[in-house]
Design a protein around this motif. Structure first.
Motif, short mmCIF file in Angstrom:
data_model
loop_
_atom_site.label_atom_id
_atom_site.label_comp_id
_atom_site.label_asym_id
_atom_site.label_seq_id
_atom_site.Cartn_x
_atom_site.Cartn_y
_atom_site.Cartn_z
N CYS A 60 0.86 -1.19 0.00
CA CYS A 60 0.00 0.00 0.00
C CYS A 60 0.90 1.24 0.00
O CYS A 60 1.93 1.27 0.67
N TYR A 61 0.49 2.23 -0.74
CA TYR A 61 1.33 3.44 -0.86
C TYR A 61 1.61 3.99 0.54
O TYR A 61 0.71 4.19 1.34
N ASN A 62 2.93 4.21 0.82
CA ASN A 62 3.42 4.71 2.11
C ASN A 62 2.98 3.81 3.28
O ASN A 62 2.88 4.28 4.42
N ASP A 63 2.71 2.52 2.99
CA ASP A 63 2.33 1.55 4.02
C ASP A 63 1.03 1.93 4.73
O ASP A 63 0.80 1.52 5.88
N GLY A 120 0.67 6.42 -8.14
CA GLY A 120 2.11 6.26 -8.17
C GLY A 120 2.53 4.80 -8.40
O GLY A 120 1.85 4.04 -9.08
N PHE A 121 3.65 4.36 -7.79
CA PHE A 121 4.10 2.98 -7.84
C PHE A 121 5.12 2.74 -6.74
O PHE A 121 5.57 3.68 -6.09
N ARG A 122 5.52 1.51 -6.54
CA ARG A 122 6.57 1.18 -5.58
C ARG A 122 7.83 0.84 -6.35
O ARG A 122 7.85 -0.02 -7.22
N THR A 138 6.32 6.06 -4.69
CA THR A 138 6.61 7.40 -5.21
C THR A 138 5.60 7.79 -6.28
O THR A 138 4.87 6.93 -6.80
N LEU A 139 5.59 9.09 -6.62
CA LEU A 139 4.79 9.69 -7.70
C LEU A 139 3.29 9.65 -7.44
O LEU A 139 2.48 9.78 -8.36
N LYS A 140 2.89 9.46 -6.18
CA LYS A 140 1.46 9.58 -5.87
C LYS A 140 0.99 10.99 -6.18
O LYS A 140 1.72 11.97 -6.00
N ASP A 141 -0.24 11.07 -6.67
CA ASP A 141 -0.90 12.33 -7.04
C ASP A 141 -0.42 12.88 -8.36
O ASP A 141 -0.92 13.93 -8.81
N THR A 142 0.55 12.24 -8.99
CA THR A 142 1.01 12.75 -10.29
C THR A 142 0.94 11.69 -11.39
O THR A 142 0.75 12.04 -12.57
N ASP A 143 1.10 10.44 -11.05
CA ASP A 143 1.18 9.38 -12.06
C ASP A 143 0.50 8.11 -11.53
O ASP A 143 0.30 7.94 -10.34
N ILE A 144 0.21 7.20 -12.47
CA ILE A 144 -0.18 5.83 -12.14
C ILE A 144 0.50 4.88 -13.10
O ILE A 144 0.61 5.17 -14.30
N TYR A 145 1.04 3.77 -12.55
CA TYR A 145 1.68 2.73 -13.35
C TYR A 145 0.81 1.46 -13.25
O TYR A 145 0.43 1.05 -12.15
N MET A 146 0.54 0.86 -14.40
CA MET A 146 -0.32 -0.33 -14.43
C MET A 146 0.37 -1.44 -15.22
O MET A 146 0.99 -1.20 -16.26
#
Length: 625
Positions: free
Chosen positions: A450-453, A564-566, A574-582
Motif C-alpha cells: 500500500c502506498y506509504n504503508d 504512483g508505484f513502488r 513514489t509519484l502519488k498524485d502525479t502518475d499511475i503505473y499499471m
C-alpha cells in the motif's frame, strides 16, 4: 621228495578228555621223481585224548608244500589256502548264542561264528564282534501304501490335523513328508501322523520301508484354505432418519462365507439376512449415529471386517441463517450462510426480485452441496440481487432462510468487445514497502503493497504488486483477444490480466470511438514505445484519468487515479498524485515487463508504453474474459 595232497571226507568233533573211536579215510596222492600214485590211508579206531578244541576242525592228513588244503578236489585254486568242493553240501560255521560267543576267551582277530541270538554271521575284528550279514526278515520292498486318509483342504495354520494309511504287509517303517511350513508333531515312522500347518499348500507323501528297500510313494495333494478376505465396500444409506425401517445394506457375496453384522450406535436392529451378505435394518425413534460393521467368517475363522459410518438424523434440519455476501465485484460475489446441524446439502435461490417471483435461470432450488459459501459468477454489473437457502437431509428440507440483499459493483468501462474491472485490484495482506528488491512470494494475491504503508491508500487506489505475484507466478502471455485463455493471476473469476496487445487495443478503441476522437492507428499503439495517442482530450490518457480526483475527462469511465508505484531499487512508493503505473501480462524479457503509465501533465492526454523491472510494483486492472 614226497609232495602230497589230501582230500578229507569227514569233519571231526573233538571233545575234552574223551576217547572217540573214529574211522577216517584219506586219499593220498604221492608224486616222486615225476611219477604219481594214489593210496588210501585207513585210520580206524584211532584214539584221541585231551584235545581242547571247540568249533569246526579239519583233520589234515597231508598237505602240499604251499600249505593248501583241498576238500573234494585235488586241485585247490592257487589263490586259496582252503578250497572245498561239493554239489550237495555246504559249510556250517560254529553256531553260538550271544552269551556263548562272549564267553570265548581272547578271540582271535578274524574269528568267525554264526550268532543264533541275532541271526547274524559275525567276525571278530579289532576287539569287537561285527555283523557281516544278518537275516533281513523280508523277501523284497513293501508294496505302495494305500490311499492317505485325512482332510485334503484344511485351514491355514490348522493344528493337530491327522492323516493315516493302512498297515502294509512286510513294512517295518514309514517315512512321511509334508508341505513347506507344516510340522509333524507325532507319528513319524508309523502309519498315522499328526501335523500342524503353516500357510503353504503342497503334498503329503508316505513311503513304506523294510530291510529289503522302500516302496513307491503315496501322495495326497493339500490345498490350504484361508480365512475370508475383507468384504467389498458396504452399500446402503449413509444418512438415515430416526424411525426409518427396512434400510438395506449389502456387500458382495462370497461362496462358503457367512457374515456377522453389528452397529456401534443405539436403536439399530437387523431384521433380515443377518448372517448373509445382504441385510435390512430398522432404526428406532431413539436411534443414534454409529458405524455398521460386517465381519466375514468360514470354517477357517474370521476375516478383516468392513465398516460404514451412518449418520442418524433426529429430524428435518433447522433453517439456515443467511449471511452477508463477500468478495463482491461487478459480475460476481460469494453468498454465505451458517451451517445447520444434521444437514447433508443446501438448496439455493437467487433472484433480482425480492419476492423471488422470477428466479434466475439455473438458480432456482439449486443443490449446492453441504457447503456454507457459494460463488456466483456471470452476473450483471450494477444490479441488486436477493438470495436465500434451505437446509436439507434425508429426513426432509427446512424452510427458507432470511433473504440477503447484495448489489454488484458498478459496471466497469468497456469499449468494443472489452469490458474492464471498475477499480484496481485490492487483495492480499499488506507488507512493508521499505525493503529494497523483490519481497513477495507464492501464492499470488497473498501479499500487497500500500502506498506509504497506509491501508487506506489501498482502499482508494488499490494494491501494488510485483509482476510474479500479480501473475500468480504464471508464464508471460501475449494473446489478443485472450478471452478465457488469458492469465487469471490475482483477478477474480471471469477476468484475466490484460496483455500488452490488449492494452493497446483498448487505448486505440477509446481514442478512435469516443468523442472527441483522434487519428492514431492501432499499429502505432501496439508497436511504439513512449507516449502514444493524441495530445489532447481526444487522447487515451485524458479519457482514462478520473475527472474528480485527477485531471482527466474520464469519458471512458475508466476512472484511473494517481496512485504512483513502488520502486524496487529505492524501496519506496513514489509519484502519488502525479502518475499511475499499471501492469500487463506480457514480459519484455526475463527480468522486465511491459507497463502503462498515465501522467498528471494537463496538456498530456496521451498514454505511456514502456518496460521496466518486474520487481517494481504496479497497479492491476483486470479485463473480463
Amino acid at each position: 621228495m614226497v609232495d602230497t595232497t589230501l582230500g578229507i571226507n569227514y569233519f571231526l568233533y573233538l571233545s575234552y578228555e574223551r576217547l572217540i573211536p573214529i574211522k577216517m579215510y584219506c586219499q593220498l596222492r604221492i608224486e616222486q621223481d615225476g611219477r604219481k600214485s594214489k593210496g588210501i590211508m585207513n585210520l580206524a579206531h584211532a584214539n584221541f585224548r585231551r584235545l581242547h578244541l571247540i568249533g569246526f576242525v579239519s583233520f589234515i592228513c597231508l598237505s602240499n608244500a604251499d600249505g593248501q588244503v583241498g576238500i573234494g578236489t585235488f586241485t585247490p585254486d592257487p589263490s586259496a589256502i582252503l578250497h572245498m568242493v561239493h554239489t550237495q553240501k555246504g559249510m556250517i560255521l560254529t553256531n553260538l548264542t550271544t552269551t556263548q560267543r562272549d564267553a570265548i576267551a581272547s578271540p582271535a582277530n578274524s574269528l568267525m561264528i554264526f550268532n543264533t541270538t541275532d541271526q547274524c554271521f559275525q567276525v571278530y575284528i579289532n576287539g569287537q564282534w561285527q555283523n557281516t550279514f544278518c537275516d533281513l526278515g523280508c523277501s523284497g520292498p513293501p508294496a505302495t501304501p494305500g490311499v492317505i486318509s485325512g482332510n485334503a483342504a484344511p485351514c491355514e495354520n490348522a493344528a493337530g490335523s491327522s492323516y493315516s494309511i493302512s498297515q502294509i504287509s512286510g513294512a517295518t517303517s514309514y517315512t512321511w513328508t509334508v508341505p513347506a511350513g507344516a510340522t509333524i508333531t507325532g507319528g513319524q515312522g508309523t502309519t498315522a501322523i499328526l501335523l500342524d500347518y503353516g500357510s503353504t499348500s503342497g503334498n503329503i507323501t508316505v513311503i513304506a520301508g523294510n530291510n529289503c528297500g522302500t516302496s513307491p510313494a503315496q501322495t495326497l495333494a493339500i490345498t490350504l484354505q484361508p480365512v475370508p478376505a475383507q468384504p467389498s465396500t458396504i452399500t446402503g444409506n449413509l444418512s438415515v432418519c430416526q424411525g426409518d425401517n427396512g434400510i438395506a445394506y449389502a456387500v458382495t457375496n462370497v461362496a462358503g462365507v457367512t457374515y456377522s453384522w453389528s452397529y456401534s450406535g443405539a436403536g439399530f436392529t437387523c431384521m433380515s439376512g443377518c448372517a448373509t451378505n445382504s441385510i435390512t435394518a430398522d432404526y428406532s425413534a431413539g436411534a443414534t449415529s454409529g458405524t455398521i460393521t460386517v465381519t466375514p467368517s468360514n470354517v477357517c475363522g474370521s476375516g478383516m471386517a468392513r465398516t460404514l459410518a451412518v449418520t442418524v438424523n433426529s429430524a428435518i434440519p433447522a433453517a439456515a441463517t443467511a449471511n452477508a455476501a463477500t468478495n463482491i465485484t461487478s459480475t460476481d460475489f460469494d453468498a454465505n450462510w451458517t451451517a445447520s446441524a444434521g444437514v447433508t446439502t443446501y438448496f439455493f435461490d437467487l433472484d433480482d426480485n425480492s419476492d423471488f417471483s422470477s428466479p434466475l435461470v439455473g438458480y432456482n432450488n439449486l443443490n449446492v452441496g453441504n457447503v456454507t459459501t457459494y460463488n456466483l459468477t456471470g452476473l450483471t454489473c450494477g444490479t441488486t440481487y436477493y438470495y436465500r437457502v434451505r437446509a436439507s437431509n434425508g429426513c426432509g428440507t427446512s424452510g427458507n432462510s432470511g433473504t440477503v440483499t447484495v448489489a454488484t459493483s458498478a459496471c466497469g468501462p468497456s469499449c468494443g468487445t472489452q469490458t474492464w474491472s471498475a477499480t484496481a485490484i485490492n487483495v492480499g495482506t499488506k507488507i512493508p514497502v521499505g525493503p529494497t528488491g523483490s519481497n513477495m512470494s507464492s501464492p499470488g494475491g497473498d501479499q500487497k503493497y500500500c502506498y506509504n504503508d497506509i491501508e487506506a491508500n489501498c482502499t482508494t487506489y488499490g494494491g501494488m504488486y510485483e509482476w510474479g505475484e500479480m501473475m500468480d507466478y504464471a508464464a508471460s502471455s501475449s494473446c489478443d483477444p485472450c478471452g478465457g485463455g488469458g492469465v487469471q493471476g490475482i483477478c477474480p473469476l471471469g477476468y484475466h490480466i490484460p496483455t500488452d496487445l490488449e492494452w493497446s487495443r483498448y487505448e486505440y478503441c477509446i481514442e478512435s470511438s469516443i468523442t472527441p476522437t483522434g487519428a492514431t492507428t492501432l499499429s502505432t499503439f501496439q508497436t511504439t514505445l513512449g507516449y502514444r495517442g493524441t495530445n489532447s482530450s481526444a487522447g487515451p490518457g485524458a479519457k482514462m484519468k478520473d475527472d474528480v480526483l485527477w485531471d482527466g475527462t474520464n469519458t471512458s469511465g475508466f476512472s484511473a487515479l494517481p496512485g504512483g508505484f513502488r520502486s524496487t531499487s529505492a524501496g519506496v512508493s513514489t509519484l502519488k498524485d502525479t502518475d499511475i503505473y499499471m501492469s500487463t501480462a506480457t514480459e519484455f524479457d526475463g527480468t522486465n515487463q511491459y507497463f502503462r503509465r498515465l501522467t498528471s501533465n494537463p496538456a498530456n492526454g496521451r498514454s505511456f508504453r514502456s518496460w521496466n523491472d518486474k520487481a517494481h510494483s504496479y497497479y492491476v486492472r483486470c479485463l473480463q474474459d
